[in-house]
Design an enzyme around this catalytic site. Structure first.
Site, short mmCIF file in Angstrom:
data_model
loop_
_atom_site.label_atom_id
_atom_site.label_comp_id
_atom_site.label_asym_id
_atom_site.label_seq_id
_atom_site.Cartn_x
_atom_site.Cartn_y
_atom_site.Cartn_z
N SER A 145 41.56 34.21 29.18
CA SER A 145 42.21 34.73 30.38
C SER A 145 42.75 33.58 31.21
CB SER A 145 41.20 35.53 31.22
OG SER A 145 41.74 35.85 32.49
N TYR A 159 33.44 36.20 35.47
CA TYR A 159 34.40 36.48 34.39
C TYR A 159 35.17 35.21 34.03
CZ TYR A 159 38.47 38.68 32.10
OH TYR A 159 39.47 39.04 31.22
#
Length: 250
Positions: A145, A159
């Protein structure tokens, strides 16, 4: 009936393939001649729909339930895929989870560990099982990501940390297996239109952030899938340990 692998026949496991980037990737690879294992954890109907879509388009696919953060499930996932489709030649580690936007000071240890286990442990386990049988010409793509670069402050530091770990795993493994002719790369999506934003408590997050993105829009799962498919393909035969940012310029 199990297949024997020829140079033409490719078998890919796509983890978390019942929705979003995973589903788009599974469908694209199915259209490119891969035998596709659509892995899912809980969303059976959604996974079966992806399989149906692939088959209707003339491809070959199966759905296999497995919690890929658990070692026994991963071992079974690879065994069942090999039995039904043939030896796994390609892998897309797409499984990921995030929770409600929060500052680090408010995160529970349970949440942090769940994110790390779901996102990082699953990637490690699937890579390990794949490498055991992969040969020259095989490839792995990890779905990281853009958060691994930004740190996702005030929203998803846990995350982001998990994706940073995936980046390191990608780089290290790519160097371990490069001499064997196995390639390991990653994609780093930014703001993509998927259901995951609803998991974070803001379904319309991409629309909110679009004006801050140089390309002035969010991305689609299909756009990410195209990059994943290229990295898996022989067209990217000299690319390993690399990262493609799909973040509209951010």
């Amino acid at each position: 009936m199990a297949h024997t692998n020829s140079n033409q026949y490719k078998v890919v496991i796509v983890t978390g393939a019942s929705r979003g980037i995973g589903a788009a990737t599974a469908k694209l690879l199915g259209s490119q001649g891969y035998g596709v294992c659509v892995n899912y954890h809980k969303q059976l109907e959604a996974a079966e729909q992806v399989v149906t879509d692939i088959k209707l388009a003339g491809g070959q696919a199966i759905a296999i339930q497995a919690d890929v953060s658990k070692e026994a499930d991963v071992v079974r996932l690879f065994a069942e895929t090999t039995q039904q489709l043939g030896t796994v030649t390609h892998l897309v580690n797409n499984v990921g989870v995030l929770f409600t936007q929060s500052k680090l000071v408010d995160l529970s240890i349970e949440r942090f560990n769940t994110v790390m286990t779901t996102n990082v442990t699953s990637c490690f386990l699937c890579c390990r099982e794949a490498i055991k049988t992969m040969q020259a010409g095989c490839a792995i793509v990890n779905v990281s990501s853009a958060a691994s670069r930004s740190g996702a402050p005030n929203e998803y530091v846990d995350y982001a940390a998990s994706k940073g770990a995936m980046d390191s795993l990608t780089k290290g493994l790519s160097l371990e297996v490069a001499a064997d002719g196995i390639r390991v790369n990653a994609v780093r999506p930014g703001c993509i239109y998927t259901d995951m934003h609803a998991d974070g408590g803001e379904p319309n997050r991409v629309d909110r952030l679009s004006s801050q993105i140089p390309l002035q829009r969010g991305g689609t799962p299909e756009e990410v899938a195209e990059a994943i498919a290229w990295l898996l393909s022989d067209a990217a035969s000299y690319v390993t340990g690399s990262f493609i940012d799909l973040a509209g310029g951010r």
